[in-house]
Design an enzyme around this catalytic site. Structure first.
Site, PDB file in Angstrom:
ATOM      1  N   HIS A 276      -7.087  -2.427  14.688  1.00 26.07           N
ATOM      2  CA  HIS A 276      -7.631  -3.448  13.787  1.00 26.07           C
ATOM      3  C   HIS A 276      -6.506  -4.128  12.986  1.00 26.07           C
ATOM      4  O   HIS A 276      -6.545  -5.336  12.754  1.00 26.07           O
ATOM      5  CB  HIS A 276      -8.652  -2.786  12.860  1.00 26.07           C
ATOM      6  CG  HIS A 276      -9.440  -3.715  11.995  1.00 26.07           C
ATOM      7  ND1 HIS A 276      -9.854  -4.966  12.404  1.00 26.07           N
ATOM      8  CD2 HIS A 276      -9.908  -3.568  10.718  1.00 26.07           C
ATOM      9  CE1 HIS A 276     -10.553  -5.542  11.426  1.00 26.07           C
ATOM     10  NE2 HIS A 276     -10.586  -4.722  10.399  1.00 26.07           N
TER      11      HIS A 276
ATOM     12  N   ALA B  39     -41.847   0.517  23.834  1.00 24.54           N
ATOM     13  CA  ALA B  39     -41.063  -0.213  22.837  1.00 24.54           C
ATOM     14  C   ALA B  39     -39.660  -0.462  23.364  1.00 24.54           C
ATOM     15  O   ALA B  39     -39.021   0.438  23.934  1.00 24.54           O
ATOM     16  CB  ALA B  39     -40.998   0.575  21.532  1.00 24.54           C
TER      17      ALA B  39
ATOM     18  N   HIS C 189     -19.176   1.912   9.529  1.00 30.18           N
ATOM     19  CA  HIS C 189     -18.441   1.691  10.776  1.00 30.18           C
ATOM     20  C   HIS C 189     -17.055   2.299  10.707  1.00 30.18           C
ATOM     21  O   HIS C 189     -16.562   2.692   9.646  1.00 30.18           O
ATOM     22  CB  HIS C 189     -18.335   0.188  11.077  1.00 30.18           C
ATOM     23  CG  HIS C 189     -17.478  -0.566  10.115  1.00 30.18           C
ATOM     24  ND1 HIS C 189     -17.959  -1.056   8.917  1.00 30.18           N
ATOM     25  CD2 HIS C 189     -16.158  -0.906  10.156  1.00 30.18           C
ATOM     26  CE1 HIS C 189     -16.990  -1.666   8.264  1.00 30.18           C
ATOM     27  NE2 HIS C 189     -15.883  -1.587   8.989  1.00 30.18           N
TER      28      HIS C 189
ATOM     29  N   HIS D  87      -4.655  -0.800   4.964  1.00 26.72           N
ATOM     30  CA  HIS D  87      -4.924  -0.939   6.396  1.00 26.72           C
ATOM     31  C   HIS D  87      -3.621  -1.021   7.189  1.00 26.72           C
ATOM     32  O   HIS D  87      -3.478  -0.404   8.259  1.00 26.72           O
ATOM     33  CB  HIS D  87      -5.720  -2.233   6.659  1.00 26.72           C
ATOM     34  CG  HIS D  87      -7.198  -2.107   6.501  1.00 26.72           C
ATOM     35  ND1 HIS D  87      -7.851  -2.432   5.336  1.00 26.72           N
ATOM     36  CD2 HIS D  87      -8.170  -1.720   7.375  1.00 26.72           C
ATOM     37  CE1 HIS D  87      -9.154  -2.261   5.490  1.00 26.72           C
ATOM     38  NE2 HIS D  87      -9.378  -1.829   6.721  1.00 26.72           N
TER      39      HIS D  87
END
Length: 283
Positions: A109, A90, A103, A234
């Site tokens: 970022h 496979a 993630h 962020h």
């Protein structure tokens, strides 16, 4: 217990975990651990059933949720079956954006000089879990966000957040996975101005920066609430080299203190993030 002591305890457990050793063509099985053919109740860690491993990662599939302006996970079975001799083989290929499924957001970022995925020191990816629950507010208001008062209340019950902790914000939003509309809180989840889901307020983000945490994780698609299109959390966490973990699951299985988190992203040179296998070790 200090961050150093907690991390040393966790790393000591890893070192003592039974493994299959192969050296110079010779092999020896020390002891079988948890695996497809093993006892699911055995962690392979000292103390046996005294420890439990909690999966905090959604599996990757074409149904995995990604940021609306991104692209879907692709998986193709190139070779998958028995050959003419009857032997099995496979092999598949996959393609994915960095910020899809469970993630890690690297600091770069949202911070020009922040660490890339491969630059985050390994010791920061393992740390004591600080679990702060905002699920009651999230059930009433999809735009609910972690606030400094939530951080203060956690410390009043548990003591100061350890340096290098990984703070996990539990909203129970992962129970909506993988339904796009309910997970994004929008009838048009590809319109990024219409999103509604819980996250971390900029004020709480700043409070966590002052606590010198290593990472902040959420069981939603972004550390910022869906209605914050400026991504203020962020932009506060990244410059402090604090990584984010997004699209976590099973946070309801963790105590608010006492667990250890292991968050190991795919090691992409120069990456702004990447899929991560995130697990917790709970006594």
């Amino acid at each position: 217990m200090s961050r150093t002591a907690l991390r040393a305890q966790a790393l000591g457990l890893l070192v003592l975990t039974p493994v299959f050793v192969v050296v110079a063509g010779c092999s020896a099985t020390i002891e079988s651990g948890n695996g497809p053919s093993g006892d699911a109740n055995q962690t392979g860690l000292p103390g046996g059933s005294d420890w439990r491993i909690v999966e905090l990662t959604h599996e990757l599939s074409p149904d995995s949720i990604y940021w609306p302006n991104g692209s879907a996970f692709e998986f193709e079975r190139e070779v998958w079956g028995h050959d003419e001799a009857g032997d099995w083989y496979a092999m598949a290929r996959y393609a994915t954006p960095e910020h899809l499924g469970t993630h890690l957001d690297a600091p770069v970022h949202f911070a020009e000089n922040g660490w890339t995925t491969a630059e985050i020191p390994l010791e920061r990816l393992i740390g004591p879990a600080v679990v702060i629950d905002i699920s009651a507010r999230a059930a009433e208001n999809a735009d609910a966000a972690l606030q400094p008062d939530d951080v203060d209340a956690w410390e009043a019950r548990n003591g100061k957040i350890p340096d290098g902790a990984i703070v996990l914000v539990r909203s129970r939003w992962s129970e909506r996975w993988p339904d796009w509309n309910t997970y994004y809180g929008s009838d048009d989840p590809f319109d990024t101005t219409s999103l509604h889901f819980p996250g971390v307020s900029p004020e709480a983000a700043q409070a966590l920066v002052s606590r010198r945490v290593a990472g902040v994780g959420v069981d939603t698609t972004s550390v910022d609430p869906g209605n914050d299109t400026a991504f203020r959390a962020h932009r506060l966490l990244g410059p402090a080299n604090i990584f984010n973990l997004e699209n976590l699951t099973n946070l309801s299985e963790l105590p608010e203190s006492g667990a250890m988190v292991f968050a190991l992203p795919i090691k992409i040179a120069g990456g702004s993030g990447g899929q991560a296998r995130v697990v917790a070790l709970v006594r």
